[in-house]
Design an enzyme around this catalytic site. Sequence first.
Site, PDB file in Angstrom:
ATOM      1  N   ASP A   1     -12.144  -8.771   5.449  1.00 23.92           N
ATOM      2  CA  ASP A   1     -13.407  -8.846   4.701  1.00 23.92           C
ATOM      3  C   ASP A   1     -13.986 -10.258   4.831  1.00 23.92           C
ATOM      4  OD1 ASP A   1     -12.779  -6.259   3.780  1.00 23.92           O
ATOM      5  OD2 ASP A   1     -13.684  -6.637   1.834  1.00 23.92           O
TER       6      ASP A   1
ATOM      7  N   ASP B   1      -6.241  -6.708   5.023  1.00 26.08           N
ATOM      8  CA  ASP B   1      -7.362  -6.186   4.240  1.00 26.08           C
ATOM      9  C   ASP B   1      -8.239  -7.353   3.770  1.00 26.08           C
ATOM     10  OD1 ASP B   1      -8.992  -4.574   2.751  1.00 26.08           O
ATOM     11  OD2 ASP B   1      -7.469  -3.925   1.324  1.00 26.08           O
TER      12      ASP B   1
ATOM     13  N   TYR C   1       0.801  -1.222   0.000  1.00 24.17           N
ATOM     14  CA  TYR C   1       0.000   0.000   0.000  1.00 24.17           C
ATOM     15  C   TYR C   1       0.834   1.274   0.000  1.00 24.17           C
ATOM     16  CZ  TYR C   1      -4.059  -2.951   0.687  1.00 24.17           C
ATOM     17  OH  TYR C   1      -5.032  -3.897   0.523  1.00 24.17           O
TER      18      TYR C   1
ATOM     19  N   LYS D   1       3.726 -14.572   5.196  1.00 26.32           N
ATOM     20  CA  LYS D   1       4.085 -15.523   4.136  1.00 26.32           C
ATOM     21  C   LYS D   1       5.617 -15.574   4.060  1.00 26.32           C
ATOM     22  CE  LYS D   1       2.751 -18.217   0.697  1.00 26.32           C
ATOM     23  NZ  LYS D   1       1.954 -19.434   0.839  1.00 26.32           N
TER      24      LYS D   1
HETATM   25 MG    MG Z   1     -10.988  -3.772   2.213  1.00 26.83          MG
END
Ligand code: MG
Length: 336
Positions: A233, A229, A124, A172
């Site tokens: 969800d 992120d 990001y 990871k």
């Molecule tokens: Mg999201």
Amino acid sequence: MTELCVFEGDGVGHEVIPAALQVLRHVAPDIRIRPAAGGWSCFREQGTPLPEESLALARRCRAVLFGAVNSPSWPVENYFSPVVRLRRELQAFANLRPTRYLPVPTARAGVDLVIVRENTEDLYVGNETTKDGGQTGVAQKVITRGASERVARLAFELASRTGRKKVTIVHKSNVLPRSDGLFRQAALEISEYFTSIETDELLVDTAAYWMVKEPMRFDVVLTPNLYGDILSDMAAAWGGGLGMAPSISVGEDVAIAEPVHGTAPDIAGRGIANPTASILSVALLLRHHWQRAEDARRIEQAVHETLRHGEHTGDIHSDNALSTQEFTDQVCAHMD
Ligand code: MG
Ligand code: NAI
């Protein structure tokens, strides 16, 4: 004076944020609401998705409620995600995303977890380029020890302060030993200061499997930005759906509360969006930023009672669905 800087943003942001403010005014009429412009429509009108005066207002208030904004999936010159920029500008470095069972048929009984997501780096950082005349896309993934340590410390402190038992570090490192490996190492070193908390780790793909199969095995999940992120969800489905999932980004004396969901273009403008995620995000602001746990509890209790009485919006069930306004009025009625 306590001030809250409010970005409705785009789409259903114009519906769910006013609903959340109605509930906030009910429990905390002393808090001053300061509206700010930002998002895609703001970009179209003003040429920037985050005007300087909006950023300055957010800095002054130290507390932000952010709806959602439309972000195009193709490159647009001078456009950037205003909420990603805001998190970085305010150094709101940890995003807390709790998922807890709520009494609706779409939720899973027994789930009670919180995802703590690093909020300022990883993919990001937005450093993306094209090579070979557009045939190769390259994105930079940045992980620093400093950012990893501060989010890890916050996750372990949150666990011990709120009586949680376990922190699972998700990464990871087998494929990315220099970036995710650094995150993992920093988190494990911090864990040594918190001997009463059990520390566990999972590779992100395995974590996704367990999150679907047995979400009850998770308590606090600590993870870099992108995995957080996606996993949050997914976890939101166990809390009843995206319309119910709140979040808060926190830093040093600064907080940005935001529903996990986006602008929901498929239902925007119809007055039927579920305001629960935004209402519960305001409760997170009261508890974690303003230290007003009793006001937060009142809101959470009222949401719970409303849903328990079978009152819900159309994303939960199409039968007897209430509008955004009707649902919000019910939540307020349950606080009296
Ligand atoms: Mg999201
Ligand atoms: P979305 O979260 O907007 O919608 C996904 C699905 O969930 C849709 O079917 C929608 O109707 C439903 N949904 C979402 N919120 C709801 C609510 N409050 N009540 C009832 N149903 C709800 O995700 P999508 O469609 O992938 O993205 C749409 C736009 O939102 C995109 O432009 C995306 O970039 C943006 N977005 C913005 C975010 C932010 O500003 N923080 C976060 C995620 C997406």
